[in-house]
Design an enzyme around this catalytic site. Structure first.
Site, PDB file in Angstrom:
ATOM      1  N   TYR A  32       0.825  -1.209   0.000  1.00 36.32           N
ATOM      2  CA  TYR A  32       0.000   0.000   0.000  1.00 36.32           C
ATOM      3  C   TYR A  32       0.856   1.255   0.000  1.00 36.32           C
ATOM      4  CZ  TYR A  32       0.768   0.805   5.058  1.00 36.32           C
ATOM      5  OH  TYR A  32       1.320   1.060   6.286  1.00 36.32           O
ATOM      6  N   ARG A  99      -7.288 -20.750  -2.463  1.00 34.36           N
ATOM      7  CA  ARG A  99      -6.380 -20.551  -1.335  1.00 34.36           C
ATOM      8  C   ARG A  99      -5.215 -21.533  -1.351  1.00 34.36           C
ATOM      9  NH1 ARG A  99      -4.261 -21.476   3.359  1.00 34.36           N
ATOM     10  NH2 ARG A  99      -4.226 -19.856   4.956  1.00 34.36           N
ATOM     11  N   LYS A 144       6.353  -1.712   1.797  1.00 33.92           N
ATOM     12  CA  LYS A 144       5.173  -1.172   2.497  1.00 33.92           C
ATOM     13  C   LYS A 144       4.046  -2.196   2.383  1.00 33.92           C
ATOM     14  CE  LYS A 144       3.019   3.328   3.415  1.00 33.92           C
ATOM     15  NZ  LYS A 144       3.154   3.271   4.863  1.00 33.92           N
ATOM     16  N   GLU A 176      12.685   2.229  13.800  1.00 30.46           N
ATOM     17  CA  GLU A 176      11.705   3.279  13.491  1.00 30.46           C
ATOM     18  C   GLU A 176      10.561   3.153  14.473  1.00 30.46           C
ATOM     19  OE1 GLU A 176       9.893   2.597   9.608  1.00 30.46           O
ATOM     20  OE2 GLU A 176       9.989   0.434   9.898  1.00 30.46           O
ATOM     21  N   LEU A 200      11.018   1.382   6.937  1.00 35.17           N
ATOM     22  CA  LEU A 200      10.341   1.891   5.748  1.00 35.17           C
ATOM     23  C   LEU A 200      11.038   3.189   5.329  1.00 35.17           C
ATOM     24  CD1 LEU A 200       7.703   1.382   3.993  1.00 35.17           C
ATOM     25  CD2 LEU A 200       6.892   3.435   5.134  1.00 35.17           C
TER      26      LEU A 200
HETATM   27  N1  PDD Z   1       2.809   5.061   7.812  1.00 35.23           N
HETATM   28  N2  PDD Z   1       7.548   3.742   9.038  1.00 35.23           N
HETATM   29  C1  PDD Z   1       6.432   2.993   9.010  1.00 35.23           C
HETATM   30  C2  PDD Z   1       6.470   1.595   9.537  1.00 35.23           C
HETATM   31  C3  PDD Z   1       5.238   3.544   8.487  1.00 35.23           C
HETATM   32  O1  PDD Z   1       4.126   2.807   8.436  1.00 35.23           O
HETATM   33  C4  PDD Z   1       5.244   4.878   8.019  1.00 35.23           C
HETATM   34  C5  PDD Z   1       4.037   5.528   7.422  1.00 35.23           C
HETATM   35  C6  PDD Z   1       6.433   5.619   8.087  1.00 35.23           C
HETATM   36  C7  PDD Z   1       6.535   7.047   7.590  1.00 35.23           C
HETATM   37  O2  PDD Z   1       6.500   7.095   6.188  1.00 35.23           O
HETATM   38  P1  PDD Z   1       5.940   8.354   5.385  1.00 35.23           P
HETATM   39  O3  PDD Z   1       6.703   9.529   5.824  1.00 35.23           O
HETATM   40  O4  PDD Z   1       6.161   8.006   3.961  1.00 35.23           O
HETATM   41  O5  PDD Z   1       4.472   8.480   5.750  1.00 35.23           O
HETATM   42  C8  PDD Z   1       7.572   4.995   8.588  1.00 35.23           C
HETATM   43  C9  PDD Z   1       1.644   5.472   7.077  1.00 35.23           C
HETATM   44  C10 PDD Z   1       1.322   6.903   7.193  1.00 35.23           C
HETATM   45  C11 PDD Z   1       0.503   4.558   7.410  1.00 35.23           C
HETATM   46  O6  PDD Z   1       0.747   3.367   7.482  1.00 35.23           O
HETATM   47  O7  PDD Z   1      -0.631   5.024   7.540  1.00 35.23           O
END
Ligand code: PDD
Length: 282
Positions: A32, A99, A144, A176, A200
């Protein structure tokens, strides 16, 4: 009425339905993106679409659309949802199939896009509280992935402890947050963990690193030990929805002076200025 996009069609969100054998539902087999829209304008769209392409490639899923098509579809979705500030959520799964774990042959990916209202964050005067936990997730955190159980459980621990976020530690080093990237300031130098398979590659993170460099504020993308995290003068979180947020308590210990940091305040202003410039140019 909120309008969604599902497999070639724009329709009311309530009418968007996916078969139960979709591999996203069965296996979490999909990826996503989350893209911000400020007053009708996409921010860092190319970077988000590049990360979407990278995620698809890393799970061997053929990108269903060319970059230009993605942009056109997303902009149409924004217009259907009355412009304004929105968060666009894009999800692609390996589609509907019998499945079995291995990839199905000739299955069409499922593409879902939704929009939710986005309240832009204000410059806060009070910092947030975070907790730390061991990073229990897998070793491909650069994808992601929609399989977010680790992140969900870790974020829930923050909520259960009246905290904003859970900051993750793997083998003695900061990775993170459950849904954020992390920056620390030590003696005037900004540090954030390097981009690798353990985090990420956040789009907000990259923008912040760029604006700090451009402003000649020392910023290093290097490993941050747990000891450095615990003695940091400032800690910040970044994400699309938070932008850059100051942390003033870590596991109930005061961070720095206990007030929002001076370097954070500068970083916030630099980020806002960059955002205005980019949005005006678009
Ligand atoms: N989350 N690390 C993780 C594990 C994340 O899920 C996200 C973002 C970030 C920050 O990435 P960015 O700056 O590109 O939003 C770092 C999004 C917002 C979510 O899952 O809704």
């Amino acid at each position: 009425m909120t309008i969604a996009y599902l497999n070639g069609e724009f329709l009311p969100l309530a009418d968007a339905k996916i078969p139960v054998l979709d591999r996203g539902f069965i296996f979490g087999d999909g990826i996503y993106e989350v893209i911000p829209v400020y007053h009708g304008k996409l921010f860092q769209a190319q970077e988000h679409l590049q990360r979407l392409e990278n995620s698809l490639e890393k799970i061997n899923l053929v990108n269903p659309y060319a970059r230009a098509t993605w942009l056109e579809l997303i902009n149409t979705l924004i217009a259907h949802n009355q412009g304004g500030s929105q968060i666009i959520y894009v999800q692609v799964t390996r589609g509907v199939a019998k499945r079995q774990h291995h990839f199905p042959e000739n299955t069409t990916p499922t593409v879902l896009m939704t929009s939710s209202p986005f309240t832009e964050p204000n410059k806060v005067t009070e910092g947030y509280h975070v907790i730390t936990r061991p990073d229990i997730r897998w070793l491909n955190c650069d994808i992601k992935s929609i399989a977010l159980l680790g992140n969900v459980l870790l974020r829930q621990e923050a909520i259960a402890n009246q905290a904003k976020e859970t900051i993750l530690i793997r083998d003695g080093y900061l990775t993170e947050g459950a849904a954020t990237n992390v920056f620390v300031v030590l003696q005037g130098i900004v540090f954030t963990p390097p981009k690798n398979n353990l985090i990420l590659p956040g789009i907000t993170r990259d923008v912040l690193v760029k604006v700090l460099h451009d402003a000649n504020i020392p910023c290093q993308e290097t490993a941050v030990s747990e000891a450095q995290l615990r003695t940091a003068d400032e800690i910040w979180l970044t994400s699309t929805s938070l932008e850059v947020a100051p942390i003033t308590r870590l596991d109930n210990q005061i961070v720095g002076t206990g007030k929002v940091g001076a370097v954070w305040s500068t970083a916030w202003d630099l980020l806002q200025r960059y955002k205005q410039q980019i949005l005006q140019a678009n």
